[in-house]
Every structure is written in C-alpha cells, then in structure tokens.
Design a protein around this motif. Structure first.
Motif, PDB file in Angstrom:
ATOM      1  N   ALA A   1     -12.468  30.431 -37.900  1.00 19.75           N
ATOM      2  CA  ALA A   1     -12.358  31.761 -38.499  1.00 19.75           C
ATOM      3  C   ALA A   1     -11.340  31.745 -39.637  1.00 19.75           C
ATOM      4  N   ASP A   2     -11.521  32.650 -40.591  1.00 16.00           N
ATOM      5  CA  ASP A   2     -10.617  32.725 -41.738  1.00 16.00           C
ATOM      6  C   ASP A   2      -9.170  32.996 -41.337  1.00 16.00           C
ATOM      7  N   ASP A   3      -8.967  33.617 -40.170  1.00 10.39           N
ATOM      8  CA  ASP A   3      -7.597  33.917 -39.739  1.00 10.39           C
ATOM      9  C   ASP A   3      -7.058  32.886 -38.746  1.00 10.39           C
ATOM     10  N   PHE A   4      -7.807  31.778 -38.516  1.00 14.76           N
ATOM     11  CA  PHE A   4      -7.321  30.728 -37.616  1.00 14.76           C
ATOM     12  C   PHE A   4      -6.084  30.086 -38.232  1.00 14.76           C
ATOM     13  N   PRO A   5      -4.975  29.970 -37.473  1.00 16.62           N
ATOM     14  CA  PRO A   5      -3.727  29.459 -38.060  1.00 16.62           C
ATOM     15  C   PRO A   5      -3.787  27.967 -38.380  1.00 16.62           C
ATOM     16  N   VAL A   6      -3.725  27.654 -39.654  1.00 20.75           N
ATOM     17  CA  VAL A   6      -3.669  26.283 -40.150  1.00 20.75           C
ATOM     18  C   VAL A   6      -2.568  26.253 -41.203  1.00 20.75           C
ATOM     19  N   SER A   7      -1.711  25.258 -41.122  1.00 20.50           N
ATOM     20  CA  SER A   7      -0.620  25.154 -42.078  1.00 20.50           C
ATOM     21  C   SER A   7      -0.447  23.703 -42.486  1.00 20.50           C
ATOM     22  N   CYS A   8      -0.077  23.479 -43.737  1.00 22.08           N
ATOM     23  CA  CYS A   8       0.186  22.111 -44.170  1.00 22.08           C
ATOM     24  C   CYS A   8       1.225  22.113 -45.280  1.00 22.08           C
ATOM     25  N   THR A   9       1.812  20.967 -45.486  1.00 20.47           N
ATOM     26  CA  THR A   9       2.704  20.737 -46.617  1.00 20.47           C
ATOM     27  C   THR A   9       2.114  19.597 -47.415  1.00 20.47           C
ATOM     28  N   ALA A  10       1.881  19.817 -48.681  1.00 24.62           N
ATOM     29  CA  ALA A  10       1.325  18.785 -49.553  1.00 24.62           C
ATOM     30  C   ALA A  10       2.390  18.374 -50.565  1.00 24.62           C
ATOM     31  N   VAL A  11       2.525  17.086 -50.736  1.00 22.99           N
ATOM     32  CA  VAL A  11       3.502  16.547 -51.681  1.00 22.99           C
ATOM     33  C   VAL A  11       2.798  15.530 -52.559  1.00 22.99           C
ATOM     34  N   ARG A  12       2.965  15.653 -53.859  1.00 25.32           N
ATOM     35  CA  ARG A  12       2.384  14.685 -54.791  1.00 25.32           C
ATOM     36  C   ARG A  12       3.344  13.518 -54.947  1.00 25.32           C
ATOM     37  N   ILE A  13       2.855  12.321 -54.637  1.00 23.67           N
ATOM     38  CA  ILE A  13       3.644  11.110 -54.845  1.00 23.67           C
ATOM     39  C   ILE A  13       2.794  10.123 -55.637  1.00 23.67           C
ATOM     40  N   PRO A  14       3.403   9.290 -56.411  1.00 16.72           N
ATOM     41  CA  PRO A  14       2.619   8.354 -57.225  1.00 16.72           C
ATOM     42  C   PRO A  14       2.067   7.201 -56.381  1.00 16.72           C
ATOM     43  N   THR A  15       0.771   7.235 -56.137  1.00 13.48           N
ATOM     44  CA  THR A  15       0.089   6.125 -55.471  1.00 13.48           C
ATOM     45  C   THR A  15      -1.111   5.760 -56.326  1.00 13.48           C
ATOM     46  N   TYR A  16      -1.590   4.547 -56.122  1.00 14.88           N
ATOM     47  CA  TYR A  16      -2.702   4.066 -56.931  1.00 14.88           C
ATOM     48  C   TYR A  16      -3.955   4.895 -56.707  1.00 14.88           C
ATOM     49  N   ARG A  17      -4.397   5.016 -55.455  1.00 14.49           N
ATOM     50  CA  ARG A  17      -5.625   5.773 -55.211  1.00 14.49           C
ATOM     51  C   ARG A  17      -5.818   6.159 -53.755  1.00 14.49           C
ATOM     52  N   ALA A  18      -4.759   6.492 -53.079  1.00 16.20           N
ATOM     53  CA  ALA A  18      -4.882   6.861 -51.672  1.00 16.20           C
ATOM     54  C   ALA A  18      -4.244   8.220 -51.418  1.00 16.20           C
ATOM     55  N   HIS A  19      -4.786   8.917 -50.432  1.00 16.43           N
ATOM     56  CA  HIS A  19      -4.204  10.154 -49.935  1.00 16.43           C
ATOM     57  C   HIS A  19      -3.662   9.888 -48.542  1.00 16.43           C
ATOM     58  N   SER A  20      -2.592  10.566 -48.185  1.00 21.07           N
ATOM     59  CA  SER A  20      -2.023  10.448 -46.845  1.00 21.07           C
ATOM     60  C   SER A  20      -1.679  11.836 -46.340  1.00 21.07           C
ATOM     61  N   GLU A  21      -1.715  11.985 -45.026  1.00 19.83           N
ATOM     62  CA  GLU A  21      -1.377  13.266 -44.406  1.00 19.83           C
ATOM     63  C   GLU A  21      -0.666  13.032 -43.089  1.00 19.83           C
ATOM     64  N   SER A  22       0.289  13.875 -42.816  1.00 13.74           N
ATOM     65  CA  SER A  22       0.909  13.952 -41.504  1.00 13.74           C
ATOM     66  C   SER A  22       0.252  15.129 -40.802  1.00 13.74           C
ATOM     67  N   ILE A  23      -0.299  14.897 -39.618  1.00 12.72           N
ATOM     68  CA  ILE A  23      -1.074  15.926 -38.932  1.00 12.72           C
ATOM     69  C   ILE A  23      -0.411  16.256 -37.594  1.00 12.72           C
ATOM     70  N   VAL A  24      -0.259  17.547 -37.328  1.00 15.04           N
ATOM     71  CA  VAL A  24       0.301  18.039 -36.071  1.00 15.04           C
ATOM     72  C   VAL A  24      -0.725  18.984 -35.465  1.00 15.04           C
ATOM     73  N   LEU A  25      -1.131  18.695 -34.232  1.00 17.35           N
ATOM     74  CA  LEU A  25      -2.114  19.530 -33.538  1.00 17.35           C
ATOM     75  C   LEU A  25      -1.482  20.191 -32.323  1.00 17.35           C
ATOM     76  N   GLU A  26      -1.780  21.462 -32.123  1.00 16.93           N
ATOM     77  CA  GLU A  26      -1.459  22.122 -30.866  1.00 16.93           C
ATOM     78  C   GLU A  26      -2.768  22.262 -30.105  1.00 16.93           C
ATOM     79  N   THR A  27      -2.781  21.867 -28.844  1.00 14.93           N
ATOM     80  CA  THR A  27      -4.006  21.857 -28.054  1.00 14.93           C
ATOM     81  C   THR A  27      -3.938  22.875 -26.909  1.00 14.93           C
ATOM     82  N   GLU A  28      -5.096  23.209 -26.384  1.00 17.18           N
ATOM     83  CA  GLU A  28      -5.154  24.134 -25.255  1.00 17.18           C
ATOM     84  C   GLU A  28      -4.888  23.422 -23.938  1.00 17.18           C
TER      85      GLU A  28
END
Length: 136
Positions: free
Chosen positions: A19-46
């Motif tokens: 749903a559009d109101d489902f809570p999702v949050s992220c922090t994006a930071v631009r760093i100089p890399t050749y051609r890769a993306h990276s993410e730190s992911i935190v999940l809360e589970t039921e």
C-alpha cells in the motif's frame, strides 16, 4: 528525503505490491564507484527470524551470491569492487537486527547496475510470472 531515496521507497512499494502508506524508509548516498549499487537493508518481521535459515534461503536463491564471512582472517562481504562484472547480486553481513531483536534482519547487498539492473530484473520477473501462470 532526497529524490533518490523517495524513488527507492516508491519502487519498493510498487514491486512488492504494498500500500502507498506502507512504512518504507531508506538512506541513499552517492559514492564514486565504477558501476555498482549497494544497499544496507533493515527488515522488521511479524515472526521471529532465524538468521541461519535466512542465510540458507539467500544462498539458494537464483541471482544471489552469499558473501558472508566476516570472522575469518580474510573476511569477505559484499563490495562494489567485487560485485562489478557479475550477474549475481552479492549479499552479506546477514545478522539479527539490534533495533528489532528477533523480529528483524539486517544485511548488505551490492550488485553490478549494468548487468543486474532494472531491465534484467523486469525480464526475470516477467519470465517467473509466465512460468507461474500469473500472466496468462
């Protein structure tokens, strides 16, 4: 939030059918890399999460390469440098979340944005939907 952070939030909701109101949050930071993306992911589970089971699931998932050995003399974990040139996305640093306790999981991913970008993922999702009869 930056536009890039909001794009991740919107795309996550869209891809996961949330749903559009489902809570999702992220922090994006631009760093100089050749051609890769990276993410730190935190999940809360039921339900409580078993870290070893999560690692086993990730390790057996197509398109994923589990790189998760931080305790050896030569530690290994996902990095843009090692993910570049691979179709699989590196996943590692899989651990119980200190914020959510047994009801959370944290991990880090890194993938080659040219080999494993949105276009390839769209094709793979469509192929899986056809195989499962979801696009009949």
């Amino acid at each position: 939030y930056t536009k890039e952070e909001m794009k991740v939030t919107w795309e996550t909701r869209k891809i996961c059918g949330l749903a559009d109101d489902f809570p999702v949050s992220c922090t994006a930071v631009r760093i100089p890399t050749y051609r890769a993306h990276s993410e730190s992911i935190v999940l809360e589970t039921e339900k409580p999460v078993d870290v070893a089971a999560a690692q086993a699931l990730l390790d057996s998932s197509p398109g994923v390469k589990l790189v998760d050995d931080i305790r050896s003399d030569n530690p290994k974990y996902p990095m843009p440098l090692t993910a570049t040139g691979q179709y699989d996305v590196e996943v590692g640093r899989v651990r119980r979340s200190e914020a959510f306790g047994d009801y959370g999981l944290e991990f880090f991913v890194s993938g080659d944005q040219l080999l494993r970008g949105a276009a390839l993922n769209a094709v793979l999702v469509a192929e899986e939907c056809i195989k499962n009869g979801d696009l009949a």
